[in-house]
Scaffold this active site. Structure first.
Site, PDB file in Angstrom:
ATOM      1  N   ASP A 197     -51.498  35.203   5.816  1.00 20.02           N
ATOM      2  CA  ASP A 197     -51.152  35.824   4.516  1.00 20.02           C
ATOM      3  C   ASP A 197     -52.102  36.988   4.253  1.00 20.02           C
ATOM      4  O   ASP A 197     -53.306  36.798   4.154  1.00 20.02           O
ATOM      5  CB  ASP A 197     -51.292  34.763   3.409  1.00 20.02           C
ATOM      6  CG  ASP A 197     -51.174  35.388   2.014  1.00 20.02           C
ATOM      7  OD1 ASP A 197     -51.701  34.795   1.048  1.00 20.02           O
ATOM      8  OD2 ASP A 197     -50.576  36.491   1.908  1.00 20.02           O
ATOM      9  N   ASN A 249     -51.831  39.205   1.579  1.00 16.95           N
ATOM     10  CA  ASN A 249     -51.967  39.686   0.189  1.00 16.95           C
ATOM     11  C   ASN A 249     -52.241  38.560  -0.807  1.00 16.95           C
ATOM     12  O   ASN A 249     -52.020  38.715  -2.003  1.00 16.95           O
ATOM     13  CB  ASN A 249     -50.695  40.456  -0.213  1.00 16.95           C
ATOM     14  CG  ASN A 249     -49.462  39.560  -0.145  1.00 16.95           C
ATOM     15  OD1 ASN A 249     -49.548  38.403   0.303  1.00 16.95           O
ATOM     16  ND2 ASN A 249     -48.320  40.066  -0.580  1.00 16.95           N
ATOM     17  N   ASP A 293     -50.834  35.771  -1.678  1.00 13.64           N
ATOM     18  CA  ASP A 293     -49.832  35.048  -2.482  1.00 13.64           C
ATOM     19  C   ASP A 293     -49.529  33.662  -1.872  1.00 13.64           C
ATOM     20  O   ASP A 293     -48.612  32.977  -2.287  1.00 13.64           O
ATOM     21  CB  ASP A 293     -48.535  35.872  -2.614  1.00 13.64           C
ATOM     22  CG  ASP A 293     -47.845  36.094  -1.269  1.00 13.64           C
ATOM     23  OD1 ASP A 293     -46.776  36.722  -1.246  1.00 13.64           O
ATOM     24  OD2 ASP A 293     -48.392  35.643  -0.236  1.00 13.64           O
ATOM     25  N   ASP A 351     -47.123  36.705   6.008  1.00 10.56           N
ATOM     26  CA  ASP A 351     -46.278  37.908   5.938  1.00 10.56           C
ATOM     27  C   ASP A 351     -46.463  38.790   7.180  1.00 10.56           C
ATOM     28  O   ASP A 351     -47.335  38.516   8.014  1.00 10.56           O
ATOM     29  CB  ASP A 351     -46.627  38.698   4.670  1.00 10.56           C
ATOM     30  CG  ASP A 351     -48.134  38.843   4.486  1.00 10.56           C
ATOM     31  OD1 ASP A 351     -48.661  38.431   3.433  1.00 10.56           O
ATOM     32  OD2 ASP A 351     -48.794  39.307   5.434  1.00 10.56           O
ATOM     33  N   ASP A 396     -34.949  35.971  15.165  1.00  6.26           N
ATOM     34  CA  ASP A 396     -34.115  34.779  15.209  1.00  6.26           C
ATOM     35  C   ASP A 396     -32.700  35.175  14.787  1.00  6.26           C
ATOM     36  O   ASP A 396     -32.516  35.766  13.712  1.00  6.26           O
ATOM     37  CB  ASP A 396     -34.684  33.736  14.224  1.00  6.26           C
ATOM     38  CG  ASP A 396     -34.593  32.330  14.764  1.00  6.26           C
ATOM     39  OD1 ASP A 396     -35.580  31.584  14.639  1.00  6.26           O
ATOM     40  OD2 ASP A 396     -33.522  31.995  15.321  1.00  6.26           O
ATOM     41  N   GLU A 421     -30.810  28.317  21.617  1.00  5.06           N
ATOM     42  CA  GLU A 421     -31.196  26.971  21.180  1.00  5.06           C
ATOM     43  C   GLU A 421     -29.987  26.098  21.452  1.00  5.06           C
ATOM     44  O   GLU A 421     -29.044  26.036  20.685  1.00  5.06           O
ATOM     45  CB  GLU A 421     -31.525  26.922  19.695  1.00  5.06           C
ATOM     46  CG  GLU A 421     -31.981  25.524  19.295  1.00  5.06           C
ATOM     47  CD  GLU A 421     -31.933  25.262  17.809  1.00  5.06           C
ATOM     48  OE1 GLU A 421     -31.131  25.892  17.109  1.00  5.06           O
ATOM     49  OE2 GLU A 421     -32.720  24.432  17.341  1.00  5.06           O
ATOM     50  N   ASP A 449     -39.365  23.038  14.461  1.00  8.25           N
ATOM     51  CA  ASP A 449     -38.492  21.901  14.106  1.00  8.25           C
ATOM     52  C   ASP A 449     -39.050  20.575  14.589  1.00  8.25           C
ATOM     53  O   ASP A 449     -38.425  19.530  14.385  1.00  8.25           O
ATOM     54  CB  ASP A 449     -37.110  22.047  14.785  1.00  8.25           C
ATOM     55  CG  ASP A 449     -36.267  23.114  14.160  1.00  8.25           C
ATOM     56  OD1 ASP A 449     -35.389  23.641  14.878  1.00  8.25           O
ATOM     57  OD2 ASP A 449     -36.491  23.439  12.981  1.00  8.25           O
TER      58      ASP A 449
HETATM   59  O1  TEU Z   1     -32.037  24.043  14.403  1.00  9.04           O
HETATM   60  C1  TEU Z   1     -30.808  23.499  14.855  1.00  9.04           C
HETATM   61  C2  TEU Z   1     -30.927  22.027  15.048  1.00  9.04           C
HETATM   62  O2  TEU Z   1     -30.038  21.397  15.565  1.00  9.04           O
HETATM   63  C3  TEU Z   1     -32.195  21.391  14.622  1.00  9.04           C
HETATM   64  O3  TEU Z   1     -32.439  22.096  13.423  1.00  9.04           O
HETATM   65  C4  TEU Z   1     -32.113  19.931  14.225  1.00  9.04           C
HETATM   66  O4  TEU Z   1     -30.825  19.523  13.970  1.00  9.04           O
HETATM   67  C5  TEU Z   1     -32.904  19.797  12.943  1.00  9.04           C
HETATM   68  O5  TEU Z   1     -34.155  20.394  13.184  1.00  9.04           O
HETATM   69  C6  TEU Z   1     -33.024  18.340  12.541  1.00  9.04           C
HETATM   70  O6  TEU Z   1     -34.299  18.072  12.056  1.00  9.04           O
HETATM   71  C7  TEU Z   1     -31.959  25.398  13.995  1.00  9.04           C
HETATM   72  C8  TEU Z   1     -33.315  25.827  13.449  1.00  9.04           C
HETATM   73  O7  TEU Z   1     -34.284  25.748  14.498  1.00  9.04           O
HETATM   74  C9  TEU Z   1     -33.662  24.930  12.291  1.00  9.04           C
HETATM   75  O8  TEU Z   1     -34.959  25.244  11.779  1.00  9.04           O
HETATM   76  C10 TEU Z   1     -32.623  25.129  11.196  1.00  9.04           C
HETATM   77  O9  TEU Z   1     -32.863  24.196  10.163  1.00  9.04           O
HETATM   78  C11 TEU Z   1     -31.207  24.930  11.736  1.00  9.04           C
HETATM   79  O10 TEU Z   1     -30.968  25.544  12.997  1.00  9.04           O
HETATM   80  C12 TEU Z   1     -30.211  25.576  10.798  1.00  9.04           C
HETATM   81  O11 TEU Z   1     -30.342  26.977  10.904  1.00  9.04           O
HETATM   82 CA    CA Z   2     -48.315  37.036   1.677  1.00 13.92          CA
END
Ligand code: TEU
Ligand code: CA
Length: 554
Positions: free
Chosen positions: A21, A23, A25, A29, A98, A256, A329
């Protein structure tokens, strides 16, 4: 396999909100990221994947995009993004963003227009169905719990969302929607992006016609994967996307991809595949349960080894895998793949080497390089992640006490990876001078980048040596393209494999606290890396200490 610019590189995933971060907040960023490019260059990073920083209500922390052509003011301005691209280029680094196009945000203008005129152009950008009292169009369960159908505000229709209700699915069957996606991809590639990580892309093709399936829980719903298994023809969309975008820029794209069918892998990442690479989630899927996180099985070192070898064998020479031990995730890899109570610098380095030397493109997730660990949550109120909150409720519904439910979800929570990066032992781990948006792991005084930068025996220093080995001209070809061949495969808690190319390397890790002896196949030529000062060898019998890992040139 044709050589590509990304093959001998090392990638690093940044979760912008928690990285740095600038700034005060309390939110990470883009200027903060720019200020850390030298730190990443010093580590040896070539490719940086940014989790989303587009405008978003942050219902799913940015994976719910309300404008694909801008940067969310909380992360900075477009000028900051352009500066990041420029600064990265100066350092021969590539920036990936992404690509989140299975769905957008319900605050995107397309969705607002769909609500105003569900039968018009934008209504067909989504999956809408007439609302019928007392019955849902299908009984699929959202990834975040509950049904995938929600009332379309101001209309007598419902819309599909396989994730959160604030993430309406985009209708990929509609060529006009697909055109919009391709236009946006090219707009960003024209800005100088190195490519994209492709979010949740396996969900864009639904089984048609929509129908319900046998419920798999008392809620009368079924796992979304049940439907996806029947979906056919995703290649039509992914091939079109490749031809209209990535292919024309020599851009890197990493999908993914969950639960792909083995026979599909050549189409996904083969010579002319839809993507340059894909993540394989074998070890993250291991032990998961249809019932929920509370019912998941722990993974042992031998399980982990088998998952890695299976992934490597499955991909073989077909394409170029992207390897991770964690991401935004997943819980922290060292807390998941190292047995309880055995998490220490030595075991963290072992896991690093065993993962890094696999064939493919290694992705380091922010903080992994310093051995950041899971976070002790003392109350569910400390949790931000919608997926974790859903799984907490699933655990309570299954009869667990609040304390046990919290313990279970804390192990798997995505928030474990989303607490602020631990830069130093200063307040808030040096992440912010303000109040951090998510609690800082209290162990930041012991685990932080500053204390490791100057320590030659630190986890970060070990990662730096691993990266240097991968790039060493003497061994690069073997590490990047050499075949992986398990060695002494069935020896308990020993993970050992050859990398065979113009040279032969042997990676041997004693994946347990107790010492164990292992027979080398022959005299070795050189020790390339060792996470311990000693190498106890009698004849060909190598006595490995607990969590000792070595890399030998044979
Ligand atoms: O994740 C897709 C996905 O299948 C996983 O998110 C999984 O189902 C989930 O993490 C269950 O805990 C992608 C992104 O990496 C994730 O951060 C998003 O929440 C999801 O897509 C929706 O965009
Ligand atoms: Ca910030």
């Amino acid at each position: 396999m044709t050589k590509k610019w990304w093959h001998d590189k090392v990638a690093y995933q940044i979760y912008p909100k928690s990285f740095c971060d600038s700034n005060g907040d309390g939110i990470g960023d883009i200027p903060g990221i720019i200020s850390k490019l030298d730190y990443l260059q010093d580590l040896g990073v070539d490719i940086i994947w940014l989790s989303p920083c587009y405008p978003s209500p942050l219902a799913d922390e940015g994976y719910d995009i309300s404008d694909y052509y801008d940067i969310d003011p909380r992360f900075g301005a477009m000028a900051d993004m352009e500066k990041l691209l420029e600064e990265a280029k100066k350092r021969n680094m590539y920036i990936l963003m992404d690509l989140v196009v299975n769905h957008c945000s319900d605050e995107h203008e397309w969705f607002k227009k769909a609500c105003q005129d569900p039968d018009g152009k934008y209504g067909n950008f989504f999956y809408l169905r007439d609302k019928k009292e007392g019955e849902l169009p299908t009984n699929w369960r959202s990834y975040f719990g509950g049904p995938v159908w929600e009332d379309l505000p101001g209309t007598d229709k419902q819309y599909l969302h396989v994730f959160h209700k604030k993430q309406p699915d985009l209708n990929w069957e509609n060529p006009k929607l697909r055109e919009e996606v391709y236009k946006n991809i090219n707009w960003w590639l024209d800005k100088g992006l190195g490519g994209f990580r492709i979010d949740a892309i396996i969900n864009i093709k639904k089984a048609l016609p929509f129908r319900s399936y046998e419920p798999d829980r008392k809620d009368g719903l079924c796992n979304i994967q049940t439907m996806l298994k029947e979906a056919k023809g995703i290649g039509e969309f992914l091939g079109e996307m490749r031809d209209r975008t990535f292919k024309n820029y020599d851009a890197f794209s990493v999908g993914e991809v969950f639960n792909e069918k083995p026979e599909e892998i050549p189409d996904f990442i083969g010579e002319n595949g839809y993507f340059s690479s894909m993540f394989d989630f074998n070890e993250t899927i291991f032990g998961t349960s249809e019932k929920g996180w509370y019912d998941a099985k722990p993974i042992t070192p031998d399980d982990y080894k088998r998952c890695c070898f299976e992934s490597q064998a499955k991909i073989g020479d077909i394409g170029f895998l992207s390897n991770i031990i964690e991401n935004h995730d997943e819980p922290r890899g060292v807390s998941r793949y190292i047995p309880e109570g055995e998490c220490c610098p030595q075991s963290k380095k072992l896991l690093a080497a065993l993962n890094f030397m696999l064939r493919g493109l290694p992705f380091i997730y922010q903080g992994q390089e310093i051995g950041m660990e899971n976070v002790p949550f003392s109350s569910i109120d400390e949790v931000d992640d919608i997926s974790t909150l859903d799984e907490y409720q699933v655990a309570l519904d299954a009869g667990l006490s609040p304390a046990d439910a919290l313990k279970v979800v804390a192990k798997f929570s995505r928030d474990n990876a989303r607490t602020p990066m631990q830069w130093s032992d200063e307040a808030n781990a040096g992440f912010t001078t303000g109040k951090p948006w998510l609690k800082v792991n209290p162990n930041y005084t012991a685990i932080n980048a500053k204390s490791q930068l100057s320590d030659p025996d630190s986890v970060r220093s070990f990662y730096k040596k691993l990266i240097a080995l991968r790039k060493n001209p003497e061994y690069k070809e073997t590490v990047v393209y050499g075949a992986l061949e398990p060695y002494l495969e069935d020896t308990h808690n020993l993970m050992a494999y050859y990398r065979k190319g113009d040279k032969t390397l042997l990676v041997i890790g004693n994946y347990q606290m107790e010492a164990q002896a292992v027979e080398l196949p022959s005299e070795y030529k050189k020790v390339l890396l060792n996470n311990d000062a000693d190498l106890a060898l009698e004849g060909l019998t190598l006595k490995l200490k607990g969590y000792q890992v070595i890399i030998l040139e044979m």
